[in-house]
Write a protein that holds these residues in place. Structure first.
Motif, PDB file in Angstrom:
ATOM      1  N   ASN A  63       0.826  -1.203   0.000  1.00  0.00           N
ATOM      2  CA  ASN A  63       0.000   0.000   0.000  1.00  0.00           C
ATOM      3  C   ASN A  63       0.859   1.251   0.000  1.00  0.00           C
ATOM      4  OD1 ASN A  63      -2.621   1.312   0.191  1.00  0.00           O
ATOM      5  ND2 ASN A  63      -2.036   1.841   2.293  1.00  0.00           N
ATOM      6  N   ALA A 112      -2.424  -0.158  -4.126  1.00  0.00           N
ATOM      7  CA  ALA A 112      -3.540  -0.170  -3.193  1.00  0.00           C
ATOM      8  C   ALA A 112      -4.463  -1.366  -3.390  1.00  0.00           C
ATOM      9  CB  ALA A 112      -4.328   1.131  -3.334  1.00  0.00           C
ATOM     10  N   HIS A 127      -5.119  -4.035  -0.525  1.00  0.00           N
ATOM     11  CA  HIS A 127      -6.454  -4.180   0.045  1.00  0.00           C
ATOM     12  C   HIS A 127      -6.878  -5.644   0.073  1.00  0.00           C
ATOM     13  CE1 HIS A 127     -10.608  -3.302   1.034  1.00  0.00           C
ATOM     14  NE2 HIS A 127     -10.992  -4.037  -0.013  1.00  0.00           N
TER      15      HIS A 127
END
Length: 460
Positions: free
Chosen positions: A267, A272, A276
């Motif tokens: 991240n 991202a 996630h």
């Protein structure tokens, strides 16, 4: 009746009572018959003695009726209606009789008995059935045969037998009752070690003892030793299972921590989407590990005898922690408790259930969370937690107990707290549910088994 036969004491006592009363009844019958034969023989012997005396005392004048030279030695032959009679008859019809007959005559039917023969019979007398003894005698110097009869009312013999039988029945009844009482005391004394074992098992289950005492009688000592061996083996198995579960959780959490760090690093590098995915899956695995660990620990604790938790002692540090956690938001925790209140639950599991419920109430309360204890039944301890928050619609009261269910994703938490509470309560034989609180918020109710022998007193 089926429940009665499940009791050793009832079986032994019933068997003893049957044999005692059967033995006493048979003994009473035998003694009564022996006494009857003895008294009857004595009665007949007495009549024969009176007949011998009558034969000696009788005198027959050449031209007159026979008479006695003197009265018989037994005065009972004199009063009228006394029940003792004698009578003498000669061939010509003249007769002599005792004054007890009151002028009546004894019916002497049939031919007279032969010389030297005594004949017994029953006839009707002035006051009932008469036991009669007849003889034929020839007084010295007369050459004439006389028919003498001497008798007594059968009721005299029956009265003696009846009085003896009443005394015998009363005496044997008292002996039987005494034997039954002695049998009860003997059985109670003999079965006392089993009662002590039962009390010792209750002490083990309630946590007041770890093992059964070894000082038992030789007949039950093998049973006690086997039970102690079973308790030790069960405790060792649970200890190993807990250790293995802890090792497994530690082995899984370390890789999860590494994966979570890797997700955080990705991240930070701008990846991202990948981060996630990794962090979401790590969180799901962490939830499952925590949930399954709680279930495994509760299942092991449930199998362990003697699990006892002082509810107030468990609750006090939790309330202190909740006041520090939610106090800055103005949430006040109030305790309406009963003391002492003990639950048949491992202290760590009770702490986890109460902590989850109080934390959940603190998250949604507006100003106040109230905790109350009560005992709806002697074997149940109930904990009621009320908050004055917005509450939930009734349709959601069961949904929130499902694993991972969170009605507000923005609120902190994993969605496992209430699921763990319900599963832990179910494993211990209890239950947990939600209701509407009187203040309009939400009421959480937890019921768990109460510790055996624990009592409660209200503290205001």
């Amino acid at each position: 009746m089926r429940t009665l036969w499940r009791s050793f004491r009832a079986r032994l006592l019933l068997g003893s009572v049957i044999w005692i009363f059967a033995g006493v009844a048979v003994s009473g019958f035998v003694l009564s018959e022996i006494f009857r034969e003895h008294v009857t023989a004595q009665f007949d012997t007495e009549l024969k003695g009176h007949a011998d005396e009558l034969a000696v005392l009788v005198h027959v004048p050449p031209d007159g009726a026979p008479y006695l030279q003197r009265w018989l030695s037994d005065p009972r032959f004199q009063p009228p209606g006394s029940g003792y009679y004698w009578q003498i008859r000669r061939k010509g019809g003249e007769l002599a009789r005792s004054s007890s007959l009151g002028g009546a005559a004894l019916p002497m039917v049939g031919p007279p008995p032969g010389p030297g023969v005594s004949r017994q019979s029953f006839i009707s007398g002035p006051t009932g059935e008469v036991r009669l003894l007849e003889r034929t005698v020839t007084p010295t110097g007369t050459g004439e045969s006389l028919r003498i009869a001497i008798g007594a009312d059968q009721r005299l013999l029956d009265d003696v037998l009846s009085q003896f039988n009443r005394t015998l029945a009363l005496s044997l009844s008292m002996i039987a009752l005494g034997l039954v009482g002695a049998a009860f005391l003997q059985i109670s004394f003999g079965l006392r070690p089993l009662g002590k074992i039962r009390s010792a098992l209750a002490a083990v289950r309630s946590g007041r003892a770890a093992r059964l005492p070894d000082d038992s009688p030789s007949e039950v000592r093998p049973l006690v030793q086997d039970l102690n061996a079973l308790i030790d083996a069960n405790a060792e198995m649970i200890r190993r299972a807990r250790a293995q579960a802890g090792n497994l959780a530690h082995a899984l959490k370390t890789p999860l921590a590494i994966l979570a760090d890797e997700g955080a690093r990705l991240n930070a590098q701008g990846q991202a989407e990948a981060a996630h995915t990794i962090l979401t899956q790590c969180e799901r695995m962490r939830r499952q590990i925590d949930y399954q660990m709680a279930r495994a620990r509760a299942a092991a604790s449930r199998s362990t005898p003697g699990a006892v938790a002082d509810a107030e002692a468990v609750l006090t540090p939790i309330l202190s922690a909740m006041r520090r956690l939610h106090g800055p938001r103005g949430i006040e925790y109030r305790l309406r408790a009963y003391s002492p209140a003990s639950a048949a639950v491992e202290a760590q599991d009770l702490s986890e259930m109460l902590a989850n419920l109080l934390d959940n109430a603190g998250k949604w309360a507006a100003t106040t969370v109230e905790v109350a204890f009560d005992r709806p039944r002697p074997d149940i301890l109930r904990v009621t937690i009320d908050d004055d928050g917005p509450g939930l619609v009734p349709e959601a009261w069961d949904v929130v107990f499902d694993i991972g269910e969170r009605l507000d994703e923005h609120a902190p938490g994993s969605g496992l707290g209430l699921a763990i509470v319900r599963d832990l309560a179910t494993l211990y034989g209890g239950r947990a549910w939600l209701e509407k609180a009187p203040s309009g918020g939400l009421r959480a109710i937890l019921e768990v088994p109460a510790a055996p022998g624990s009592t409660m007193k209200r503290r205001y």
